[in-house]
Design an enzyme around this catalytic site. Structure first.
Site, PDB file in Angstrom:
ATOM      1  N   TYR A  36       9.952  -9.970  -2.865  1.00  0.00           N
ATOM      2  CA  TYR A  36       8.894  -8.977  -3.092  1.00  0.00           C
ATOM      3  C   TYR A  36       9.496  -7.632  -3.529  1.00  0.00           C
ATOM      4  CZ  TYR A  36       4.637  -6.347  -1.743  1.00  0.00           C
ATOM      5  OH  TYR A  36       3.526  -5.552  -1.710  1.00  0.00           O
TER       6      TYR A  36
ATOM      7  N   LYS B  83       8.810  -5.811  -7.022  1.00  0.00           N
ATOM      8  CA  LYS B  83       8.126  -4.518  -7.036  1.00  0.00           C
ATOM      9  C   LYS B  83       8.967  -3.433  -7.708  1.00  0.00           C
ATOM     10  CE  LYS B  83       4.102  -5.262  -5.217  1.00  0.00           C
ATOM     11  NZ  LYS B  83       2.980  -5.375  -6.180  1.00  0.00           N
TER      12      LYS B  83
HETATM   13  P1  NAI Z   1      -4.919  -8.666  -1.093  1.00  0.00           P
HETATM   14  O1  NAI Z   1      -4.353  -9.975  -0.734  1.00  0.00           O
HETATM   15  O2  NAI Z   1      -6.142  -8.217  -0.382  1.00  0.00           O
HETATM   16  O3  NAI Z   1      -5.234  -8.581  -2.646  1.00  0.00           O
HETATM   17  C1  NAI Z   1      -4.461  -9.236  -3.626  1.00  0.00           C
HETATM   18  C2  NAI Z   1      -5.400 -10.019  -4.523  1.00  0.00           C
HETATM   19  O4  NAI Z   1      -4.646 -10.591  -5.601  1.00  0.00           O
HETATM   20  C3  NAI Z   1      -6.062 -11.179  -3.776  1.00  0.00           C
HETATM   21  O5  NAI Z   1      -7.474 -11.070  -3.869  1.00  0.00           O
HETATM   22  C4  NAI Z   1      -5.529 -12.423  -4.486  1.00  0.00           C
HETATM   23  O6  NAI Z   1      -6.463 -13.490  -4.560  1.00  0.00           O
HETATM   24  C5  NAI Z   1      -5.177 -11.887  -5.853  1.00  0.00           C
HETATM   25  N1  NAI Z   1      -4.148 -12.698  -6.529  1.00  0.00           N
HETATM   26  C6  NAI Z   1      -3.038 -13.205  -5.966  1.00  0.00           C
HETATM   27  N2  NAI Z   1      -2.343 -13.885  -6.880  1.00  0.00           N
HETATM   28  C7  NAI Z   1      -3.034 -13.815  -8.035  1.00  0.00           C
HETATM   29  C8  NAI Z   1      -2.802 -14.317  -9.341  1.00  0.00           C
HETATM   30  N3  NAI Z   1      -1.717 -15.045  -9.615  1.00  0.00           N
HETATM   31  N4  NAI Z   1      -3.701 -14.048 -10.318  1.00  0.00           N
HETATM   32  C9  NAI Z   1      -4.812 -13.310 -10.038  1.00  0.00           C
HETATM   33  N5  NAI Z   1      -5.084 -12.822  -8.808  1.00  0.00           N
HETATM   34  C10 NAI Z   1      -4.201 -13.069  -7.826  1.00  0.00           C
HETATM   35  O7  NAI Z   1      -3.756  -7.593  -0.887  1.00  0.00           O
HETATM   36  P2  NAI Z   1      -3.668  -6.023  -1.168  1.00  0.00           P
HETATM   37  O8  NAI Z   1      -2.967  -5.426  -0.036  1.00  0.00           O
HETATM   38  O9  NAI Z   1      -4.967  -5.494  -1.606  1.00  0.00           O
HETATM   39  O10 NAI Z   1      -2.618  -5.985  -2.378  1.00  0.00           O
HETATM   40  C11 NAI Z   1      -2.881  -5.460  -3.659  1.00  0.00           C
HETATM   41  C12 NAI Z   1      -1.559  -5.071  -4.300  1.00  0.00           C
HETATM   42  O11 NAI Z   1      -0.989  -3.966  -3.600  1.00  0.00           O
HETATM   43  C13 NAI Z   1      -0.510  -6.157  -4.294  1.00  0.00           C
HETATM   44  O12 NAI Z   1       0.224  -6.103  -5.490  1.00  0.00           O
HETATM   45  C14 NAI Z   1       0.384  -5.771  -3.139  1.00  0.00           C
HETATM   46  O13 NAI Z   1       1.673  -6.305  -3.244  1.00  0.00           O
HETATM   47  C15 NAI Z   1       0.342  -4.276  -3.260  1.00  0.00           C
HETATM   48  N6  NAI Z   1       0.726  -3.535  -2.064  1.00  0.00           N
HETATM   49  C16 NAI Z   1      -0.128  -3.461  -1.006  1.00  0.00           C
HETATM   50  C17 NAI Z   1       0.215  -2.713   0.110  1.00  0.00           C
HETATM   51  C18 NAI Z   1      -0.709  -2.520   1.238  1.00  0.00           C
HETATM   52  O14 NAI Z   1      -0.400  -1.677   2.112  1.00  0.00           O
HETATM   53  N7  NAI Z   1      -1.840  -3.226   1.290  1.00  0.00           N
HETATM   54  C19 NAI Z   1       1.535  -2.061   0.199  1.00  0.00           C
HETATM   55  C20 NAI Z   1       2.327  -2.157  -0.971  1.00  0.00           C
HETATM   56  C21 NAI Z   1       1.918  -2.885  -2.058  1.00  0.00           C
END
Ligand code: NAI
Length: 302
Positions: free
Chosen positions: A166, A170
């Site tokens: 990851y 990132k």
């Molecule tokens: P989340 O799991 O709620 O949202 C991620 C979404 O991406 C999910 O709805 C999932 O179905 C979708 N997804 C996954 N693989 C996919 C693909 N191959 N094609 C299309 N859609 C796909 O998680 P969150 O926390 O909202 O994460 C959003 C972004 O923020 C991610 O990139 C995560 O790594 C990043 N992030 C989040 C943090 C946090 O504190 N929540 C911290 C640092 C980064």
């Protein structure tokens, strides 16, 4: 200040079926953007598919009078990424904003990390961001306008135990956006990177429920909306956002030490000057690799 609006603009938000992406899609739609709500569905670790999350967000946007269309393609496939962007073109005739947000986690310490889990995380985050950006860039260049916001993580910028896959993906995204920023500059395409912190199903794997409830994705969304707006004029920058905190992170190079390159430079000289070499006090940012190389060359000719 006049209100930031997105009337006449089309936004693609990947992974917008839940968490942060959903908050971005809802905010942009509430301010007039037509939104492609992309989400493959599936589990937090990237297993399975499900069209429900993206469709639900579209329904929610439409209920409140907004415009949106769902897309269920996989960002980590080039054909899928092209279809995501084509959905914007087919429905709304253009793509002005791309928010690369889709993501999964497959945490393991380095020695326990399966190669497949390493590759999968790189595919979704880094390849997915590259593919969607490449597909959108072609249209943005044609219209001389674009805003791209991609998603890094503190795990990449600062490091975190058990997240080599990851963290690499990132920080790769930061490098990717630094270069997209250079290529987009002459076409009015700005590319920035967000480092979010929010309670979502991803962070629910590592944070207690009371913290998850407190740091809402809605607190990150205003920063992403600003970076997606016409008002925003910065590019190639990294912004942290979460829990009401907004800040910029940067890569700083210290003033360093210049030895005469014509003289013999030894490892002992490095050791002797290591404190000064390591210091970033009085340091600076470089706007491009060329600027940094130019700095070195200018010192050499002194
Ligand atoms: P989340 O799991 O709620 O949202 C991620 C979404 O991406 C999910 O709805 C999932 O179905 C979708 N997804 C996954 N693989 C996919 C693909 N191959 N094609 C299309 N859609 C796909 O998680 P969150 O926390 O909202 O994460 C959003 C972004 O923020 C991610 O990139 C995560 O790594 C990043 N992030 C989040 C943090 C946090 O504190 N929540 C911290 C640092 C980064």
């Amino acid at each position: 200040m006049s209100e930031i609006q997105f009337d006449g603009k089309t936004a693609v938000v990947t992974g917008a079926g839940g968490g942060l992406g959903k908050a971005y899609a809802l905010l942009l739609a509430s301010r007039g953007a037509k939104v492609v709500v992309n989400d493959l569905g599936g589990t937090f670790d990237g297993k399975g598919v499900d069209s429900t999350p993206a469709q639900k967000v579209v329904d929610q946007i439409k209920t409140t009078g907004g415009e949106a269309v769902a897309n269920y393609e996989n960002v980590s496939e080039w054909a899928g990424a092209q279809k995501i962007i084509q959905t914007a073109i087919d429905n709304y005739g253009q793509v002005d904003i791309l928010i690369n947000n889709a993501g999964i986690l497959r945490d393991k310490s380095l020695l326990k990390m399966e190669i497949a889990d390493y590759l999968k995380v790189i595919e979704v985050h880094l390849n997915g961001t590259f593919f969607c950006t490449k597909a959108a860039f072609a249209h943005m260049r044609g219209q001389n306008y674009g805003r791209i916001v991609s998603t890094a993580s503190a795990a990449g910028v600062y490091g975190n135990f058990g997240q080599t896959n990851y963290g690499a993906a990132k920080m790769g995204i930061v490098g990717l956006m630094n270069c997209v920023c250079q290529e987009g500059a002459r076409y009015g395409i700005l590319a920035n990177t967000i480092v979010p912190t929010a309670g979502t199903r991803l962070t629910a794997t590592v944070m207690p429920p009371d913290v998850i409830d407190k740091i809402k994705p809605e607190y990150v969304a205003p920063m992403v909306a600003y970076l997606s707006s016409e008002l925003c004029q910065v590019s190639g920058k990294i912004f942290s956002a979460g829990g009401g905190y907004y800040s910029r992170a940067a890569i700083i190079e210290g003033p360093g030490v210049f030895f005469d390159p014509e003289a013999k430079i030894t490892p002992e000289m490095i050791a002797e000057q290591f404190e000064q070499i390591s210091s970033v006090e009085g340091g600076r940012e470089f706007g491009s690799a060329m600027e940094q190389t130019g700095h070195i060359l200018s010192k050499m000719s002194v």
